[in-house]
Design an enzyme around this catalytic site. Structure first.
Site, PDB file in Angstrom:
ATOM      1  N   CYS A   1     -28.475   9.308  10.949  1.00 53.74           N
ATOM      2  CA  CYS A   1     -27.076   8.910  10.757  1.00 53.74           C
ATOM      3  C   CYS A   1     -26.867   8.548   9.292  1.00 53.74           C
ATOM      4  O   CYS A   1     -27.542   7.657   8.763  1.00 53.74           O
ATOM      5  CB  CYS A   1     -26.744   7.724  11.670  1.00 53.74           C
ATOM      6  SG  CYS A   1     -25.160   6.949  11.284  1.00 53.74           S
TER       7      CYS A   1
ATOM      8  N   ASN B   1     -10.853   7.193  13.148  1.00 54.30           N
ATOM      9  CA  ASN B   1     -10.800   8.480  13.844  1.00 54.30           C
ATOM     10  C   ASN B   1     -11.854   8.476  14.936  1.00 54.30           C
ATOM     11  O   ASN B   1     -13.015   8.135  14.682  1.00 54.30           O
ATOM     12  CB  ASN B   1     -11.065   9.617  12.855  1.00 54.30           C
ATOM     13  CG  ASN B   1     -10.038   9.653  11.735  1.00 54.30           C
ATOM     14  OD1 ASN B   1      -8.853   9.430  11.976  1.00 54.30           O
ATOM     15  ND2 ASN B   1     -10.493   9.900  10.517  1.00 54.30           N
TER      16      ASN B   1
ATOM     17  N   HIS C   1     -11.306   3.072   8.058  1.00 48.84           N
ATOM     18  CA  HIS C   1     -10.839   3.410   6.719  1.00 48.84           C
ATOM     19  C   HIS C   1      -9.788   2.371   6.307  1.00 48.84           C
ATOM     20  O   HIS C   1      -8.859   2.095   7.074  1.00 48.84           O
ATOM     21  CB  HIS C   1     -10.143   4.768   6.715  1.00 48.84           C
ATOM     22  CG  HIS C   1     -11.009   5.940   7.085  1.00 48.84           C
ATOM     23  ND1 HIS C   1     -11.498   6.829   6.158  1.00 48.84           N
ATOM     24  CD2 HIS C   1     -11.444   6.389   8.288  1.00 48.84           C
ATOM     25  CE1 HIS C   1     -12.189   7.780   6.775  1.00 48.84           C
ATOM     26  NE2 HIS C   1     -12.170   7.534   8.069  1.00 48.84           N
TER      27      HIS C   1
ATOM     28  N   CYS D   1     -26.081   4.843   8.767  1.00 44.12           N
ATOM     29  CA  CYS D   1     -27.259   3.976   8.928  1.00 44.12           C
ATOM     30  C   CYS D   1     -28.127   4.055   7.666  1.00 44.12           C
ATOM     31  O   CYS D   1     -28.675   3.036   7.217  1.00 44.12           O
ATOM     32  CB  CYS D   1     -28.061   4.384  10.165  1.00 44.12           C
ATOM     33  SG  CYS D   1     -27.300   3.880  11.721  1.00 44.12           S
TER      34      CYS D   1
ATOM     35  N   HIS E   1     -16.368   3.564  12.109  1.00 43.71           N
ATOM     36  CA  HIS E   1     -15.937   3.117  10.782  1.00 43.71           C
ATOM     37  C   HIS E   1     -14.425   2.985  10.746  1.00 43.71           C
ATOM     38  O   HIS E   1     -13.699   3.690  11.448  1.00 43.71           O
ATOM     39  CB  HIS E   1     -16.418   4.067   9.679  1.00 43.71           C
ATOM     40  CG  HIS E   1     -16.086   5.507   9.884  1.00 43.71           C
ATOM     41  ND1 HIS E   1     -16.798   6.316  10.746  1.00 43.71           N
ATOM     42  CD2 HIS E   1     -15.117   6.299   9.349  1.00 43.71           C
ATOM     43  CE1 HIS E   1     -16.284   7.537  10.732  1.00 43.71           C
ATOM     44  NE2 HIS E   1     -15.249   7.556   9.897  1.00 43.71           N
TER      45      HIS E   1
ATOM     46  N   HIS F   1     -25.555   0.493  15.012  1.00 41.43           N
ATOM     47  CA  HIS F   1     -25.050   1.850  15.199  1.00 41.43           C
ATOM     48  C   HIS F   1     -24.226   1.927  16.482  1.00 41.43           C
ATOM     49  O   HIS F   1     -24.761   1.822  17.578  1.00 41.43           O
ATOM     50  CB  HIS F   1     -26.194   2.868  15.249  1.00 41.43           C
ATOM     51  CG  HIS F   1     -25.694   4.270  15.394  1.00 41.43           C
ATOM     52  ND1 HIS F   1     -25.292   5.040  14.317  1.00 41.43           N
ATOM     53  CD2 HIS F   1     -25.476   5.028  16.490  1.00 41.43           C
ATOM     54  CE1 HIS F   1     -24.860   6.209  14.753  1.00 41.43           C
ATOM     55  NE2 HIS F   1     -24.964   6.241  16.077  1.00 41.43           N
TER      56      HIS F   1
ATOM     57  N   THR G   1     -15.872  12.813  11.526  1.00 45.40           N
ATOM     58  CA  THR G   1     -16.968  13.652  11.024  1.00 45.40           C
ATOM     59  C   THR G   1     -18.283  12.902  10.971  1.00 45.40           C
ATOM     60  O   THR G   1     -19.348  13.519  10.974  1.00 45.40           O
ATOM     61  CB  THR G   1     -16.645  14.205   9.619  1.00 45.40           C
ATOM     62  OG1 THR G   1     -16.417  13.110   8.734  1.00 45.40           O
ATOM     63  CG2 THR G   1     -15.424  15.121   9.652  1.00 45.40           C
TER      64      THR G   1
ATOM     65  N   ASP H   1     -15.249   5.166  -0.052  1.00 46.32           N
ATOM     66  CA  ASP H   1     -15.370   6.503   0.526  1.00 46.32           C
ATOM     67  C   ASP H   1     -15.720   7.498  -0.584  1.00 46.32           C
ATOM     68  O   ASP H   1     -15.175   7.439  -1.678  1.00 46.32           O
ATOM     69  CB  ASP H   1     -14.050   6.897   1.207  1.00 46.32           C
ATOM     70  CG  ASP H   1     -14.203   8.102   2.117  1.00 46.32           C
ATOM     71  OD1 ASP H   1     -14.104   7.925   3.340  1.00 46.32           O
ATOM     72  OD2 ASP H   1     -14.418   9.221   1.596  1.00 46.32           O
TER      73      ASP H   1
HETATM   74  P1  DGP Z   1     -14.122  10.429   9.385  1.00 43.24           P
HETATM   75  O1  DGP Z   1     -13.477  11.742   9.120  1.00 43.24           O
HETATM   76  O2  DGP Z   1     -13.144   9.404   9.929  1.00 43.24           O
HETATM   77  O3  DGP Z   1     -15.385  10.555  10.221  1.00 43.24           O
HETATM   78  O4  DGP Z   1     -14.530   9.885   7.959  1.00 43.24           O
HETATM   79  C1  DGP Z   1     -15.803   9.935   7.415  1.00 43.24           C
HETATM   80  C2  DGP Z   1     -15.664   9.532   5.980  1.00 43.24           C
HETATM   81  O5  DGP Z   1     -16.954   9.281   5.470  1.00 43.24           O
HETATM   82  C3  DGP Z   1     -15.047  10.602   5.080  1.00 43.24           C
HETATM   83  O6  DGP Z   1     -13.804  10.110   4.569  1.00 43.24           O
HETATM   84  C4  DGP Z   1     -16.051  10.812   3.967  1.00 43.24           C
HETATM   85  C5  DGP Z   1     -16.985   9.637   4.108  1.00 43.24           C
HETATM   86  N1  DGP Z   1     -18.369   9.942   3.785  1.00 43.24           N
HETATM   87  C6  DGP Z   1     -19.138  10.902   4.368  1.00 43.24           C
HETATM   88  N2  DGP Z   1     -20.377  10.881   3.827  1.00 43.24           N
HETATM   89  C7  DGP Z   1     -20.378   9.887   2.897  1.00 43.24           C
HETATM   90  C8  DGP Z   1     -21.377   9.386   2.019  1.00 43.24           C
HETATM   91  O7  DGP Z   1     -22.519   9.842   1.959  1.00 43.24           O
HETATM   92  N3  DGP Z   1     -21.000   8.358   1.203  1.00 43.24           N
HETATM   93  C9  DGP Z   1     -19.750   7.818   1.230  1.00 43.24           C
HETATM   94  N4  DGP Z   1     -19.494   6.807   0.376  1.00 43.24           N
HETATM   95  N5  DGP Z   1     -18.792   8.258   2.070  1.00 43.24           N
HETATM   96  C10 DGP Z   1     -19.103   9.288   2.879  1.00 43.24           C
END
Ligand code: DGP
Length: 113
Positions: free
Chosen positions: A3, A85, A100, A6, A98, A45, A93, A29
């Site tokens: 993950c 989401n 936002h 994680c 989480h 988790h 994704t 983000d």
């Molecule tokens: P969601 O689509 O709601 O699952 O948003 C996942 C968010 O996680 C997306 O806006 C980009 C962010 N994200 C994905 N990988 C990483 C990472 O390695 N570092 C950071 N800082 N954010 C990440």
């Protein structure tokens, strides 16, 4: 467990921290959609909102208690939006719960759904 979030909590993947305590971690983000775009995650988790239970929900309350301070620390001064989401149709994704926090400007229409 494979993950990304994680690994971020453990420091195995670098991130820009905004806030951390024993139960949650907040960081910028990687792909910001607003001048302030912070993700707040439980250290435990939990895959998504669908997996919140009476046993693990206390951390969700703690996160919501802290969100105003986290938003302020990240630079929000004039309001923000909180989004979670849940599942593929909603565009989740990363399957680690989480929230936002989006702000720092008058948000564009697609972020004000
Ligand atoms: P969601 O689509 O709601 O699952 O948003 C996942 C968010 O996680 C997306 O806006 C980009 C962010 N994200 C994905 N990988 C990483 C990472 O390695 N570092 C950071 N800082 N954010 C990440």
């Amino acid at each position: 467990m494979d993950c990304i979030f994680c690994k971020i909590i453990k420091g195995e993947i670098p991130s820009t921290k905004v806030y951390e305590d024993e139960s949650m971690y907040a960081f910028r983000d990687i792909n910001p959609e607003a001048p302030v775009h912070v993700l707040v995650i439980p250290k435990e988790h939990i895959e998504s909102m669908d997996k919140i239970t009476p046993e693990n929900s206390a951390v969700v309350a703690k996160i919501f208690e802290k969100i105003p301070a986290i938003a302020a620390e990240a630079g929000v001064t004039n309001g923000y939006r909180v989004i979670s989401n849940c599942g593929p149709d909603a565009g989740q994704t990363v399957f680690h719960l989480h929230f936002h926090i989006l702000g720092g400007e008058t948000l564009p229409a697609h972020l004000l759904g």
